[in-house]
Design a protein around this motif. Structure first.
Motif: not given
Length: 157
Positions: A15-16, A92-94, A97-98, A104-107
């Motif tokens: 998924i990454r 999944i956010a963790y 997140c990198a 530079n994508v807001d999440m």
């Protein structure tokens, strides 16, 4: 975990890698992206189905999402189920997140928890909000949490 697109096509990459490929493709096409991650669940008889979504919003140009479903026979109270939803979204956010920082994508993490105390899901609001904000993520709850309350909800219903 198996991920798929909304049209049902499976995502064969980790998924990454799939998310990174999507971010690159979209930014190369000139889109400014925002990503919202949310999970919803539905109890159906003796099973609980969870759906986690990664929603990519193209500023002013619609969006698309990646979906992961899982069913379990484990029994949950409503509060436990709400917190499991949040934990799945945070996981999944963790993991991603990198990538969002690099590109530079807001999440945001969206929780399918009602801010109105008259609803049972509200019992989990403080814990969920603390969990998400404590991890350093932006947080949205109902009615603004469309990734969980609309997108993931569509998958489990």
């Amino acid at each position: 975990m198996l991920w798929r697109k909304f049209n049902g096509d499976t995502i064969d990459l980790p998924i990454r890698d799939a998310v990174e490929r999507a971010i690159r493709r979209e930014t190369e096409q000139g889109y400014r992206l925002k990503v919202c991650i949310g999970t919803d669940s539905q109890v159906k008889g003796s099973e609980t189905e969870f759906a986690t979504v990664i929603v990519f919003l193209r500023e002013g140009h619609g969006g698309f999402m990646f979906i992961q479903n899982e069913k379990t026979r484990q029994k949950y109270s409503i509060k436990e189920r709400m917190l499991v939803e949040v934990a799945r979204s945070i996981e999944i956010a963790y993991e991603l997140c990198a990538l969002f920082t690099t590109y530079n994508v807001d999440m945001e993490v969206h929780a399918d928890i009602n801010t109105n105390p008259q609803f049972k899901s509200n019992d989990a609001l403080k814990e969920a909000m603390g969990y998400i904000l404590g991890m350093g993520f932006a947080f949205k709850a109902k009615p603004e949490a469309f990734a969980s309350s609309s997108c993931a909800n569509k998958v489990v219903n």
